[in-house]
Design a protein around this motif. Structure first.
Motif, mmCIF file in Angstrom:
data_model
loop_
_atom_site.group_PDB
_atom_site.id
_atom_site.type_symbol
_atom_site.label_atom_id
_atom_site.label_comp_id
_atom_site.label_asym_id
_atom_site.label_seq_id
_atom_site.Cartn_x
_atom_site.Cartn_y
_atom_site.Cartn_z
ATOM 1 N N GLY A 258 26.204 -39.216 -65.276
ATOM 2 C CA GLY A 258 27.093 -39.060 -66.416
ATOM 3 C C GLY A 258 26.253 -39.083 -67.668
ATOM 4 O O GLY A 258 25.024 -38.995 -67.619
ATOM 5 N N ASP A 259 26.888 -39.221 -68.800
ATOM 6 C CA ASP A 259 26.180 -39.257 -70.083
ATOM 7 C C ASP A 259 26.033 -40.707 -70.532
ATOM 8 O O ASP A 259 27.008 -41.360 -70.911
ATOM 9 N N PHE A 260 24.804 -41.220 -70.492
ATOM 10 C CA PHE A 260 24.532 -42.607 -70.878
ATOM 11 C C PHE A 260 23.800 -42.685 -72.218
ATOM 12 O O PHE A 260 23.117 -43.660 -72.499
ATOM 13 N N SER A 261 23.947 -41.648 -73.042
ATOM 14 C CA SER A 261 23.211 -41.600 -74.306
ATOM 15 C C SER A 261 23.617 -42.723 -75.261
ATOM 16 O O SER A 261 22.840 -43.104 -76.134
ATOM 17 N N ALA A 262 24.830 -43.265 -75.111
ATOM 18 C CA ALA A 262 25.271 -44.357 -75.979
ATOM 19 C C ALA A 262 25.184 -45.718 -75.299
ATOM 20 O O ALA A 262 25.644 -46.718 -75.837
ATOM 21 N N ALA A 263 24.584 -45.760 -74.104
ATOM 22 C CA ALA A 263 24.570 -47.004 -73.327
ATOM 23 C C ALA A 263 23.460 -47.943 -73.791
ATOM 24 O O ALA A 263 22.332 -47.531 -74.038
ATOM 25 N N LYS A 264 23.796 -49.202 -73.874
ATOM 26 C CA LYS A 264 22.808 -50.265 -74.108
ATOM 27 C C LYS A 264 22.373 -50.835 -72.772
ATOM 28 O O LYS A 264 21.190 -51.056 -72.528
ATOM 29 N N LYS A 265 23.348 -51.083 -71.890
ATOM 30 C CA LYS A 265 23.080 -51.589 -70.554
ATOM 31 C C LYS A 265 24.066 -50.968 -69.571
ATOM 32 O O LYS A 265 25.210 -50.690 -69.922
ATOM 33 N N VAL A 266 23.612 -50.792 -68.352
ATOM 34 C CA VAL A 266 24.473 -50.356 -67.258
ATOM 35 C C VAL A 266 24.115 -51.218 -66.061
ATOM 36 O O VAL A 266 22.940 -51.408 -65.760
ATOM 37 N N TRP A 267 25.129 -51.762 -65.391
ATOM 38 C CA TRP A 267 24.817 -52.681 -64.293
ATOM 39 C C TRP A 267 25.985 -52.773 -63.327
ATOM 40 O O TRP A 267 27.086 -52.289 -63.602
ATOM 41 N N LEU A 268 25.726 -53.380 -62.174
ATOM 42 C CA LEU A 268 26.757 -53.655 -61.182
ATOM 43 C C LEU A 268 27.140 -55.120 -61.280
ATOM 44 O O LEU A 268 26.275 -55.992 -61.315
ATOM 45 N N GLU A 269 28.424 -55.391 -61.320
ATOM 46 C CA GLU A 269 28.915 -56.758 -61.499
ATOM 47 C C GLU A 269 29.905 -57.073 -60.395
ATOM 48 O O GLU A 269 30.854 -56.327 -60.165
ATOM 49 N N ALA A 270 29.678 -58.185 -59.711
ATOM 50 C CA ALA A 270 30.523 -58.533 -58.569
ATOM 51 C C ALA A 270 31.891 -59.052 -58.994
ATOM 52 O O ALA A 270 32.794 -59.146 -58.169
#
Length: 488
Positions: A258-270
């Motif tokens: 996808g487009d993550f140009s504005a992302a600071k963090k991306v993660w998986l959360e349980a």
């Protein structure tokens, strides 16, 4: 023999009555299932099975009239060892025991034929129970896929059986289920397979820098949840032992695009997406259009639970969380995942697509993809546009410019262009006409770093977003002597 007594009767015949297929019941299916991930090479794979099949024999056997019992497998299945046959006369009026001889078929074949007779002056009534069992030595069954079994009782044994007297089946005799599956869910607490919310809303009233009700610096949303789950009752490996995710999967990654140009963090959360994620270190790689996560068996989505080959793993579910940086506009974009497992030797695994959410604005956006050069940068033609709100709802309007180098300006309110205090367009109404020279000047005042760009084309694109459901934008240019105009 009464059907209510059949289970008791076969208990003394079959090694494990729970693994028996009742061929007199069309709904009775295989109790032994194998992992569909098992790699089947060539004509099939040999497995160990405790499955049996039973039915009423359906016709009387006497000393003067032996009968021939035939069992046929389908689906490319074969007997690896010679099966056995037992006949239980308990609860019947039979007067003799059965004498059983394998006549043909068996090991290496998809059928077996037994000749059954009785002692002198004896008989076996048609309600006696015949149970076919696979050989005790393993492997004892060859499979190329799901298989059925059918029973036929013949008067004569010639040619593999003729003169049909009774039959039962076919019933599923061996089946396959996935040892582990991957998919998407609406949220961590939702059941696997529930649809992901299709659109997460970007708040255009906040310059599209945050989601609805977002807070600068910590604004986070879930793009949906992905899950791994084991077969609820387990699937078997070729030895007949239950096998689960870690038994078939050596390792895996999940890729989200996808487009993550504005992302600071991306993660998986349980659990839920928190404001202060600590799992970013688990990301294998991140780019503006792709993030790769480890989803191997240890750990599972950041949890501490470990799945072993013989232990069922509780559904492992994780939110795909994105936190925006609060400085770059959040793009309208669709996001998708792909679960990519690596198989343990002896198994074959496929990638699983994971449809996730779409990010969309709280209103409607229109792109004007050709806006002529502003006069401040040498433009010769006046260029105008007008906004029509085709919905029934009054709403605010925001604009951005994009130059031919691909740079995007900060957003401005419509009212700042002419400082007229008007920032809404009423439902079914239209705005005043806007000169691209005035729009460019207002943008440069709000964002001094934005310029026409170095591209020799020196044109602009205008992005117009309204807080209402639909709109139309008309654009036109006027000749240098102001006497003619053209729409485009």
């Amino acid at each position: 023999m009464k059907k209510s007594l059949i289970a008791l009767a076969i208990a003394g015949v079959a090694a494990n009555s729970a693994m028996a297929v009742d061929m007199d019941d069309p709904k009775s299916t295989a109790k032994v299932v194998y992992a569909s991930e098992i790699q089947i090479v060539g004509t099939g794979v040999e497995v160990a099975s405790t499955e049996t099949a039973f039915s009423e024999i359906g016709f009387t056997i006497t000393d003067a009239a032996p009968r021939f019992f035939r069992y046929d497998l389908t689906g490319g299945a074969t007997f690896v060892t010679n099966p056995t046959l037992a006949i239980d006369t308990a609860g019947t009026t039979s007067t003799a025991a059965a004498a059983i001889v394998q006549a043909s078929g068996g090991a290496g074949e998809a059928f077996v034929l037994f000749e059954v007779s009785t002692a002198a002056a004896g008989n076996i009534t048609g309600d006696a129970i015949a149970t076919m069992s696979l050989g005790a030595a393993t492997p004892n069954l060859g499979l190329a896929g799901s298989a059925t079994i059918a029973y036929n009782l013949y008067e004569f044994g010639a040619g593999g059986g003729n003169g049909l007297l009774a039959s039962a089946g076919p019933n599923t005799f061996a089946g396959f289920v996935p040892a582990s599956t991957a998919g998407t869910a609406a949220s961590v607490g939702a059941a696997p397979g529930t649809p992901v919310e299709q659109t997460k809303l970007i708040d255009v009233s906040l310059d599209s820098l945050l989601f609805e009700s977002g807070v600068t610096g910590t604004d986070t949303t879930s793009l949906g949840s992905i899950y791994l789950t084991d077969a609820p009752f387990g699937a078997n490996d070729v030895t007949g032992t239950p096998v689960f995710r870690a038994g078939v999967t050596a390792s895996s990654v999940t890729t989200v695009t996808g487009d993550f140009s504005a992302a600071k963090k991306v993660w998986l959360e349980a659990t839920t997406c928190t404001a202060s994620p600590g799992l970013m270190a688990g990301v294998i790689s991140m780019a503006e259009d792709e993030v790769v996560f480890p989803t191997s068996n240890t750990p599972n989505f950041g949890t501490t639970s470990v799945s072993t080959g013989g232990t069922q793993q509780v559904d492992t579910v994780a939110n795909v969380c994105i936190q925006v940086n609060g400085t770059d506009p959040i793009p309208e974009a669709a996001y998708d995942g792909l679960y990519e497992p690596v198989a343990v030797t002896g198994y074959a695994l496929s990638d699983t697509p994971l449809p996730l959410a779409t990010l969309g604005n709280t209103g409607t956006t229109v792109f004007l993809n050709l806006q002529l050069t502003p006069a401040a940068d040498g433009g010769q033609y006046k260029n105008y546009f007008r906004i029509t709100n085709t919905s029934q709802t009054t709403g605010r309007v925001f604009m951005r410019l994009i130059n031919d180098d691909g740079d995007t300006s900060a957003a401005i309110d419509m009212e700042t262009i002419y400082n007229d205090g008007v920032n809404t367009v009423v439902g079914q109404g239209s705005s005043r006409q806007f000169d691209i020279d005035a729009v460019y000047a207002a943008v440069q005042l709000a964002d001094p770093t934005f310029a026409i760009g170095a591209s020799p084309t020196r044109k602009l694109r205008t992005v117009i977003t309204g807080e209402f459901g639909s709109m139309d934008v008309q654009t036109y240019t006027v000749s240098t002597d102001q006497t003619t105009f053209s729409t485009f």
